[in-house]
Design a protein around this motif. Structure first.
Motif, short mmCIF file in Angstrom:
data_model
loop_
_atom_site.label_atom_id
_atom_site.label_comp_id
_atom_site.label_asym_id
_atom_site.label_seq_id
_atom_site.Cartn_x
_atom_site.Cartn_y
_atom_site.Cartn_z
N ALA A 151 0.33 -0.21 2.52
CA ALA A 151 1.37 -0.68 1.72
C ALA A 151 0.85 -1.58 0.47
O ALA A 151 1.43 -2.02 -0.28
CB ALA A 151 2.67 -1.34 1.96
N GLY A 152 -0.37 -1.89 0.67
CA GLY A 152 -1.09 -2.80 -0.32
C GLY A 152 -1.49 -4.13 0.27
O GLY A 152 -1.84 -4.30 1.57
N VAL A 153 -1.95 -4.99 -0.70
CA VAL A 153 -2.60 -6.12 -0.16
C VAL A 153 -1.71 -7.41 -0.21
O VAL A 153 -1.08 -7.56 -1.50
CB VAL A 153 -3.91 -6.67 -0.95
CG1 VAL A 153 -4.44 -7.98 -0.49
CG2 VAL A 153 -4.66 -5.67 -0.71
N PHE A 154 -1.47 -8.11 0.62
CA PHE A 154 -0.15 -9.23 0.51
C PHE A 154 -0.80 -10.46 0.96
O PHE A 154 -1.63 -10.68 2.10
CB PHE A 154 0.79 -8.95 1.38
CG PHE A 154 1.48 -7.67 1.20
CD1 PHE A 154 2.61 -7.49 0.27
CD2 PHE A 154 1.16 -6.40 1.72
CE1 PHE A 154 3.10 -6.27 -0.10
CE2 PHE A 154 1.82 -5.15 1.55
CZ PHE A 154 2.57 -5.22 0.58
N VAL A 183 9.27 -1.46 4.77
CA VAL A 183 10.14 -0.52 3.88
C VAL A 183 9.15 -0.50 2.49
O VAL A 183 9.71 0.27 1.56
CB VAL A 183 11.49 -0.85 3.53
CG1 VAL A 183 12.19 -0.69 4.60
CG2 VAL A 183 11.58 -2.17 2.74
N GLN A 184 8.03 -1.13 2.42
CA GLN A 184 7.13 -1.03 1.02
C GLN A 184 6.66 0.35 1.20
O GLN A 184 6.04 0.84 2.12
CB GLN A 184 6.28 -2.28 1.19
CG GLN A 184 6.76 -3.45 1.10
CD GLN A 184 8.01 -3.72 -0.03
OE1 GLN A 184 7.55 -3.53 -1.16
NE2 GLN A 184 9.33 -4.06 0.35
N PRO A 185 6.25 1.16 -0.01
CA PRO A 185 5.90 2.26 -0.25
C PRO A 185 4.12 2.20 -0.17
O PRO A 185 3.75 1.03 -0.37
CB PRO A 185 6.11 2.85 -1.69
CG PRO A 185 6.51 1.58 -2.34
CD PRO A 185 6.91 0.60 -1.38
N ASP A 186 3.82 3.35 0.40
CA ASP A 186 2.34 3.32 0.60
C ASP A 186 1.67 3.26 -0.88
O ASP A 186 2.08 4.03 -1.58
CB ASP A 186 1.79 4.49 1.31
CG ASP A 186 2.29 4.41 2.87
OD1 ASP A 186 2.54 3.24 3.44
OD2 ASP A 186 2.09 5.18 3.55
N VAL A 187 0.51 2.44 -0.92
CA VAL A 187 -0.22 2.32 -2.34
C VAL A 187 -1.61 2.97 -1.86
O VAL A 187 -2.42 3.27 -2.92
CB VAL A 187 -0.19 1.18 -2.97
CG1 VAL A 187 1.31 1.08 -3.59
CG2 VAL A 187 -0.55 0.07 -2.40
N PHE A 188 -2.09 2.88 -0.65
CA PHE A 188 -3.25 3.08 -0.17
C PHE A 188 -3.28 4.25 0.80
O PHE A 188 -2.30 4.27 1.48
CB PHE A 188 -4.11 2.15 0.30
CG PHE A 188 -4.34 0.82 -0.38
CD1 PHE A 188 -5.01 0.88 -1.71
CD2 PHE A 188 -4.20 -0.40 -0.19
CE1 PHE A 188 -5.21 -0.08 -2.47
CE2 PHE A 188 -4.23 -1.56 -0.76
CZ PHE A 188 -4.90 -1.28 -2.18
N ASP A 189 -4.30 5.27 0.68
CA ASP A 189 -4.50 6.09 1.81
C ASP A 189 -5.55 5.73 2.71
O ASP A 189 -6.04 4.52 2.40
CB ASP A 189 -4.72 7.49 1.25
CG ASP A 189 -6.03 7.56 0.51
OD1 ASP A 189 -7.01 6.88 0.67
OD2 ASP A 189 -6.27 8.66 -0.22
N VAL A 190 -5.73 6.46 3.82
CA VAL A 190 -6.66 5.84 4.93
C VAL A 190 -7.93 5.53 4.43
O VAL A 190 -8.44 4.74 4.77
CB VAL A 190 -6.66 6.57 6.14
CG1 VAL A 190 -7.58 6.22 7.28
CG2 VAL A 190 -5.12 6.79 6.80
N ALA A 191 -8.26 6.51 3.65
CA ALA A 191 -9.75 6.43 2.95
C ALA A 191 -9.99 4.99 2.29
O ALA A 191 -10.95 4.61 2.22
CB ALA A 191 -9.97 7.73 2.28
N GLU A 192 -9.01 4.78 1.42
CA GLU A 192 -9.08 3.63 0.46
C GLU A 192 -9.13 2.56 1.33
O GLU A 192 -9.68 1.46 0.95
CB GLU A 192 -7.84 3.58 -0.56
CG GLU A 192 -7.69 4.60 -1.56
CD GLU A 192 -6.71 4.71 -2.37
OE1 GLU A 192 -6.84 4.74 -3.35
OE2 GLU A 192 -5.67 4.89 -1.82
N LEU A 193 -8.37 2.30 2.43
CA LEU A 193 -8.21 1.05 3.32
C LEU A 193 -9.64 0.86 3.80
O LEU A 193 -10.19 -0.01 4.02
CB LEU A 193 -7.32 1.31 4.50
CG LEU A 193 -5.93 1.04 3.99
CD1 LEU A 193 -4.87 1.38 5.49
CD2 LEU A 193 -5.67 -0.19 3.63
#
Length: 106
Positions: free
Chosen positions: A5-8, A96-106
């Motif tokens: 879901a991103g960086v927090f 409930v936050q939408p995904d912004v990264f896929d596994v490869a990006e992580l």
């Protein structure tokens, strides 16, 4: 915290049993002005700078200001760059936050 879901950044403040009022950049705890939004923005900016330098590209970071066990939180005007939550809301909000990264990006 980094996930699909991103960086927090999660900035916590412990004010059990006290009323919290947030109006834009201003936070009042039991009627006393505190610099909690500024602290959360500092954490968010630091994470963006460090991650950007390490990765060589700009990374968007979402800042969270999380209050532990307040009597109440009143949001009069939502801060521009920081999401304000009670600690009991944190996990449901993140889930409930939408995904912004896929596994490869992580």
């Amino acid at each position: 915290m980094v996930g699909t879901a991103g960086v927090f950044t999660i900035t916590t403040r412990n004010h059990p049993g006290l009323d919290v009022v947030v109006s834009g950049q201003t936070v009042l705890v039991a009627g006393t002005k505190v610099a909690h939004i500024r602290a959360a923005e500092h954490d968010l900016g630091r994470a963006e700078r460090l991650l950007g330098a390490a990765l060589g590209e700009s990374i968007a970071v979402c800042g969270l200001l999380v209050f532990v066990a307040p009597e109440s939180i009143t949001l009069r005007n939502v801060p521009r760059d920081v999401q304000v939550l009670e600690s009991s809301e944190l996990l449901p909000w993140l889930e409930v936050q939408p995904d912004v990264f896929d596994v490869a990006e992580l």
